[in-house]
Design a protein around this motif. Structure first.
Motif, PDB file in Angstrom:
ATOM      1  N   UNK A 185       1.002  -1.346  -0.017  1.00 39.21           N
ATOM      2  CA  UNK A 185       0.003  -0.226   0.015  1.00 39.21           C
ATOM      3  C   UNK A 185       0.779   0.985  -0.521  1.00 39.21           C
ATOM      4  N   UNK A 186       2.405   1.013   0.722  1.00 43.38           N
ATOM      5  CA  UNK A 186       2.565   2.184   0.658  1.00 43.38           C
ATOM      6  C   UNK A 186       3.739   2.602  -0.604  1.00 43.38           C
ATOM      7  N   UNK A 187       4.048   1.294  -1.065  1.00 42.44           N
ATOM      8  CA  UNK A 187       4.296   2.147  -2.564  1.00 42.44           C
ATOM      9  C   UNK A 187       3.448   2.564  -3.505  1.00 42.44           C
ATOM     10  N   UNK A 188       2.347   1.477  -3.214  1.00 43.78           N
ATOM     11  CA  UNK A 188       1.752   2.487  -4.512  1.00 43.78           C
ATOM     12  C   UNK A 188       1.430   3.774  -4.034  1.00 43.78           C
ATOM     13  N   UNK A 189       0.635   4.608  -2.547  1.00 39.77           N
ATOM     14  CA  UNK A 189       0.468   5.600  -2.581  1.00 39.77           C
ATOM     15  C   UNK A 189       1.704   6.693  -3.123  1.00 39.77           C
ATOM     16  N   UNK A 190       2.830   6.352  -2.954  1.00 40.40           N
ATOM     17  CA  UNK A 190       4.232   7.042  -3.477  1.00 40.40           C
ATOM     18  C   UNK A 190       4.326   6.596  -5.013  1.00 40.40           C
ATOM     19  N   UNK A 191       3.536   5.769  -5.633  1.00 40.35           N
ATOM     20  CA  UNK A 191       3.709   6.099  -6.802  1.00 40.35           C
ATOM     21  C   UNK A 191       3.218   6.905  -7.381  1.00 40.35           C
ATOM     22  N   UNK A 192       1.126   7.022  -6.902  1.00 38.92           N
ATOM     23  CA  UNK A 192       0.340   7.663  -7.784  1.00 38.92           C
ATOM     24  C   UNK A 192       0.686   9.419  -7.369  1.00 38.92           C
ATOM     25  N   UNK A 193       1.458   9.014  -5.720  1.00 32.73           N
ATOM     26  CA  UNK A 193       2.275  11.191  -5.244  1.00 32.73           C
ATOM     27  C   UNK A 193       3.298  11.265  -6.930  1.00 32.73           C
ATOM     28  N   UNK A 194       3.952  10.168  -7.582  1.00 26.95           N
ATOM     29  CA  UNK A 194       4.775  10.505  -8.316  1.00 26.95           C
ATOM     30  C   UNK A 194       3.738  10.861  -9.860  1.00 26.95           C
ATOM     31  N   UNK A 195       3.198  10.048  -9.843  1.00 27.89           N
ATOM     32  CA  UNK A 195       1.945  10.207 -10.946  1.00 27.89           C
ATOM     33  C   UNK A 195       1.963  11.181 -10.974  1.00 27.89           C
ATOM     34  N   UNK A 218      17.791   5.871 -13.666  1.00 23.65           N
ATOM     35  CA  UNK A 218      17.246   4.644 -13.647  1.00 23.65           C
ATOM     36  C   UNK A 218      18.494   3.374 -15.271  1.00 23.65           C
ATOM     37  N   UNK A 219      18.876   4.659 -15.887  1.00 20.36           N
ATOM     38  CA  UNK A 219      18.972   3.842 -17.072  1.00 20.36           C
ATOM     39  C   UNK A 219      20.628   3.677 -16.725  1.00 20.36           C
ATOM     40  N   UNK A 220      21.150   4.669 -16.105  1.00 19.19           N
ATOM     41  CA  UNK A 220      22.543   3.352 -15.521  1.00 19.19           C
ATOM     42  C   UNK A 220      22.658   2.736 -14.442  1.00 19.19           C
ATOM     43  N   UNK A 269      10.366   8.992  -8.872  1.00 26.14           N
ATOM     44  CA  UNK A 269      10.662   8.710 -10.014  1.00 26.14           C
ATOM     45  C   UNK A 269      11.595   8.215 -11.285  1.00 26.14           C
ATOM     46  N   UNK A 270      13.126   7.090 -10.109  1.00 20.59           N
ATOM     47  CA  UNK A 270      13.462   5.972 -10.941  1.00 20.59           C
ATOM     48  C   UNK A 270      12.834   4.592 -10.629  1.00 20.59           C
ATOM     49  N   UNK A 271      12.239   4.845  -9.440  1.00 21.23           N
ATOM     50  CA  UNK A 271      11.305   3.719  -9.018  1.00 21.23           C
ATOM     51  C   UNK A 271      10.513   3.437  -9.700  1.00 21.23           C
ATOM     52  N   UNK A 272       9.980   4.519 -10.678  1.00 22.27           N
ATOM     53  CA  UNK A 272       8.739   4.304 -11.273  1.00 22.27           C
ATOM     54  C   UNK A 272       8.977   4.000 -12.635  1.00 22.27           C
ATOM     55  N   UNK A 273      10.240   4.466 -12.841  1.00 27.50           N
ATOM     56  CA  UNK A 273      11.097   4.181 -14.668  1.00 27.50           C
ATOM     57  C   UNK A 273      11.819   2.817 -14.560  1.00 27.50           C
ATOM     58  N   UNK A 274      11.825   2.272 -13.075  1.00 20.72           N
ATOM     59  CA  UNK A 274      12.328   1.278 -12.966  1.00 20.72           C
ATOM     60  C   UNK A 274      11.620  -0.032 -13.358  1.00 20.72           C
ATOM     61  N   UNK A 278      14.237  -4.199 -10.766  1.00 14.04           N
ATOM     62  CA  UNK A 278      12.766  -4.445  -9.532  1.00 14.04           C
ATOM     63  C   UNK A 278      13.066  -4.250  -8.141  1.00 14.04           C
ATOM     64  N   UNK A 279      13.878  -5.097  -7.299  1.00 11.30           N
ATOM     65  CA  UNK A 279      13.954  -4.974  -6.269  1.00 11.30           C
ATOM     66  C   UNK A 279      14.272  -3.567  -5.365  1.00 11.30           C
ATOM     67  N   UNK A 280      15.200  -2.714  -6.656  1.00  8.31           N
ATOM     68  CA  UNK A 280      15.182  -0.969  -6.632  1.00  8.31           C
ATOM     69  C   UNK A 280      14.345  -1.065  -6.589  1.00  8.31           C
ATOM     70  N   UNK A 281      13.501  -1.014  -7.225  1.00 11.31           N
ATOM     71  CA  UNK A 281      12.756   0.124  -7.656  1.00 11.31           C
ATOM     72  C   UNK A 281      11.581   0.277  -6.540  1.00 11.31           C
ATOM     73  N   UNK A 282      11.300  -1.208  -6.178  1.00 16.01           N
ATOM     74  CA  UNK A 282      10.292  -1.351  -4.805  1.00 16.01           C
ATOM     75  C   UNK A 282      10.815  -0.373  -3.093  1.00 16.01           C
ATOM     76  N   UNK A 283      12.012  -0.811  -3.148  1.00 13.21           N
ATOM     77  CA  UNK A 283      12.589   0.450  -2.142  1.00 13.21           C
ATOM     78  C   UNK A 283      13.204   1.001  -2.384  1.00 13.21           C
ATOM     79  N   UNK A 284      12.539   2.069  -3.504  1.00 10.31           N
ATOM     80  CA  UNK A 284      13.066   3.264  -3.849  1.00 10.31           C
ATOM     81  C   UNK A 284      11.621   4.203  -3.841  1.00 10.31           C
ATOM     82  N   UNK A 285      10.095   3.272  -4.128  1.00  9.92           N
ATOM     83  CA  UNK A 285       9.096   3.215  -4.174  1.00  9.92           C
ATOM     84  C   UNK A 285       8.577   3.181  -2.700  1.00  9.92           C
ATOM     85  N   UNK A 286       9.272   2.726  -1.754  1.00 15.07           N
ATOM     86  CA  UNK A 286       8.812   1.961  -0.557  1.00 15.07           C
ATOM     87  C   UNK A 286       9.410   3.468   0.205  1.00 15.07           C
ATOM     88  N   UNK A 287      10.391   3.946   0.139  1.00 14.38           N
ATOM     89  CA  UNK A 287      11.495   5.038   1.379  1.00 14.38           C
ATOM     90  C   UNK A 287      11.067   5.985   0.357  1.00 14.38           C
TER      91      UNK A 287
END
Length: 271
Positions: A97-107, A158-160, A216-221, A245-254
């Motif tokens: 839920x936290x990840x999804x909420x943060x992703x929605x804020x980035x969107x 994210x590309x790097x 944004x890094x998390x969403x792009x990943x 994907x694991x990095x994307x999860x951490x970034x959007x969680x935190x």
């Protein structure tokens, strides 16, 4: 029309084991200058209003919203494409839920935040480099719009990250330590970019920008590994995909807790 026959995309160069730190610095400096010269805090209200009207790009913005910030975050959306290894990780994304909420804020920031002129797809595919040269060319600006600066920075980082873990987990015999160049590229890019922000943003605004970059890094990943628009340097490399994907999860969680360069890098390079 400019002749670029002796240039190649930075993504292709990195895939082939070519790296030039001066080109990395030039890309970071170019991005920083673009953002500063068009930032709403650095131009008049009239000038900024003109920029908003000139770079109104609703069609492309809507397309990116779907492909990068909506469909990859929807549970098992029909347009998403991923490996079996990545599929096993999806419950960690869709059930958080936290990840999804943060992703929605980035969107929401992607759509509504108007800070400066952004390239809109500042990937290593949009950077042309020349072997053994600091010369770079930025191409493919069809997604350009007035939006959040963190969008461009997050896309490039994210590309790097893709290239870093592609080389680290699938090293070549010729250059087993090539991935370390990408670590240096990320550190250098952030240092150059964030230093430039000191000229026109407050400390709190810089912290907020770093937090948004992480998001944004998390969403792009997720968009590139789960969504339908793939990145070639990850093709056939499931270990790298899962790691990213694991990095994307951490970034959007935190991301709301990540407010400086070191915290962001720690989250990216954590084992």
């Amino acid at each position: 029309m400019e002749d670029l026959h002796d240039y190649k995309t930075m993504r292709k160069a990195l895939m082939e084991g070519e790296f030039h730190m001066e080109a990395v610095k030039k890309v970071a400096e170019t991005m920083a200058i673009l953002h500063r010269k068009t930032h709403r805090k650095c131009v008049s209200e009239t000038q900024f209003a003109e920029l908003v009207n000139r770079f109104k790009n609703d069609e492309m913005l809507s397309m990116m919203d779907c492909a990068f910030f909506t469909f990859p975050l929807l549970p098992y959306h029909k347009t998403n494409q991923y490996s079996a290894e990545v599929k096993a990780q999806l419950p960690r994304i869709y059930g958080d839920q936290i990840l999804q909420e943060n992703a929605s804020k980035i969107r929401a920031r992607h759509i509504a935040m108007k800070q400066c002129l952004v390239h809109g797809d500042f990937s290593t595919e949009a950077v042309m480099v020349k072997k053994d040269s600091a010369k770079v060319k930025i191409i493919d600006a069809e997604f350009a719009y007035i939006g959040p600066a963190a969008h461009d920075v997050g896309t490039l980082l994210a590309n790097y990250i893709f290239s870093y873990y592609s080389h680290k987990l699938y090293p070549t015999e010729e250059s087993p330590g090539f991935y370390k160049n990408l670590e240096d590229a990320m550190k250098t890019t952030l240092s150059i970019y964030l230093k430039d922000l000191n000229d026109y943003l407050t400390p709190d605004e810089i912290k907020s920008t770093v937090s948004d970059i992480a998001g944004f890094v998390g969403c792009y990943i997720f968009a590139r590994i789960i969504g339908r628009i793939k990145t070639f340097d990850m093709t056939g490399r499931p270990l790298s995909e899962v790691k990213c994907v694991d990095i994307g999860i951490r970034l959007l969680q935190r991301c709301t807790e990540i407010t400086n360069q070191q915290q962001l890098l720690d989250c990216i390079f954590k084992s």
